[in-house]
Design an enzyme around this catalytic site. Structure first.
Site, short mmCIF file in Angstrom:
data_model
loop_
_atom_site.label_atom_id
_atom_site.label_comp_id
_atom_site.label_asym_id
_atom_site.label_seq_id
_atom_site.Cartn_x
_atom_site.Cartn_y
_atom_site.Cartn_z
N LYS A 120 0.82 -1.22 0.00
CA LYS A 120 0.00 0.00 0.00
C LYS A 120 0.84 1.27 0.00
O LYS A 120 0.42 2.29 -0.53
CB LYS A 120 -0.96 0.01 1.20
N LYS A 204 -5.98 -11.09 -5.66
CA LYS A 204 -7.04 -11.26 -4.65
C LYS A 204 -8.29 -10.47 -5.04
O LYS A 204 -8.17 -9.36 -5.55
CB LYS A 204 -6.46 -10.72 -3.33
N LYS A 207 -11.91 -4.89 -2.62
CA LYS A 207 -12.75 -3.73 -2.91
C LYS A 207 -11.95 -2.63 -3.57
O LYS A 207 -12.51 -1.69 -4.12
CB LYS A 207 -13.49 -3.23 -1.66
#
Ligand code: TYM
Length: 340
Positions: A120, A204, A207
């Site tokens: 991230k 994966k 969202k």
């Protein structure tokens, strides 16, 4: 005994989910259905990790709406607020307080090695929030404050649970106490540990994927579900009769895993029914199975959403019970550290 079967007795269960937008099939099959089943095994604490969501800026009204939406989605999926303690993380200050205490135990090197931090923060580590870096310590506090035996999560959370074990062991050793119980990650157990994107079997389902076609959302209607499954990426080969036949076929493996978790069967059972058949035969049956699973949850969600006062009452009752459960551990941690 399957590898993912709990190896120690289940005495208390804790898990959380970030209230960032919609619940998707990965959350449901990877974690929530397992939470629902565990409610009858032991006392369960399930929370909306709103403090974790602070690692990225979101306008206040969006965060508020997301928290209620996720609470409704969990109840619609089968979390029973009368059985389980369902609450919002920030309503139980012991989480943030214990996080600070554990910041003295956690090591920079441990946190720097976390995959989520590396993914991230990417190339812009200087611009990442401190909350993103410290995220796993807060997660450790979330867990350790309730002294659970098990933490049911999807595969992607395994590293954070292992870090929690390291923090628990180091704290106990440094302070010469037996306070924290190193928790067991509980992954799988009849649910799909890793649900992958419908567009790329190596990524994966998440969202944050920009393509909505990559995931099935709890709020997708029946036609959208059928269309996403019809367009899901696959390969031209028929389904094998044995699991090894799925090696090197990530998209096929993913759809078989989804079918198994959605219909509460093993992957081997699914292959027994479809061996030798192509995806033209498999996909409509999978779409029907997902619609049968999701449609009732979706209609409960619509009902629950319309009664914000009832949702808030459940959450406030849950927070009260969680505060009571967390208080003794926090007090013991302070005492172990010599805080007055
Ligand atoms: P979150 O909000 O990303 O996801 C919630 C749960 O869903 C699982 N999950 C998946 N499982 C299988 N396949 C997928 N594609 C998939 N995507 C998500 C996650 O593994 C998780 O179990 N850091 C956590 C929230 C958290 C937490 C905790 C969890 C905060 N404190 C303490 C357990 C204990 C998170 O971001 O999950």
């Amino acid at each position: 005994m399957p590898a993912d079967f709990p190896s120690v007795p289940v005495t208390r269960v804790v898990s959380g989910i970030q209230p960032t937008g919609n619940l998707h099939l990965g959350n449901l099959l990877g974690a929530i259905l397992r939470w629902v089943k565990m409610q009858d095994d032991a006392p369960c604490f399930f929370f909306l990790a709103d403090l974790h969501s602070l690692s990225e800026h979101v306008p206040a009204e969006v965060r508020r709406a997301n928290i209620r939406e996720m609470a409704a989605a969990l109840i619609a999926s089968g979390i029973d607020p009368a059985k389980s303690v369902l609450f919002v993380q920030s309503a139980v200050p012991a989480h943030a307080e214990l996080c600070w205490l554990l910041n003295g135990t956690a090591r920079m090197g441990w946190l720097s090695r976390m995959t989520q931090w590396k993914d991230k923060s990417g190339k812009n580590k200087e611009g990442a929030s401190v909350a993103l870096f410290d995220y796993p310590v807060l997660q450790a506090a979330d867990i350790l404050v309730y002294r659970p035996s098990h933490v049911p999560v999807g595969e992607d959370q395994k590293q954070h649970i292992e870090l929690t074990r390291d923090i628990a062991i180091k704290f106990n050793t440094d302070c010469d106490v037996d306070l924290f119980i190193p928790p067991e990650p509980y992954i799988g157990g009849g649910t799909a540990a890793r649900v992958m994107s419908l567009r790329d079997g190596t990524a994966k389902m998440s969202k944050s994927d920009p393509s909505d076609m990559s995931r099935i959302n709890l709020i997708d209607d029946d036609d959208t579900i059928a269309s996403k499954i019809r367009k899901a990426r696959t390969d031209p080969d028929p389904l094998p009769s044995e699991l090894e036949g799925l090696d090197g076929r990530p998209e096929a493996r993913n759809l078989v895993g989804i079918m198994a978790a959605a219909t509460d069967r093993s992957e081997q059972d699914v292959l027994r029914d479809f061996a030798g058949q192509g995806f033209g035969a498999f996909k409509p049956v999978l779409a029907d199975a997902l619609i049968a699973l999701l449609a009732p949850i979706r209609s409960r969600l619509v009902e629950l959403r319309s009664d914000a006062a009832a949702l808030d009452a459940h959450l406030s009752d849950g927070a009260q019970r969680a505060r009571e459960a967390a208080a003794p551990t926090l007090a013991a941690a302070k005492q172990a550290l010599g805080l007055l």
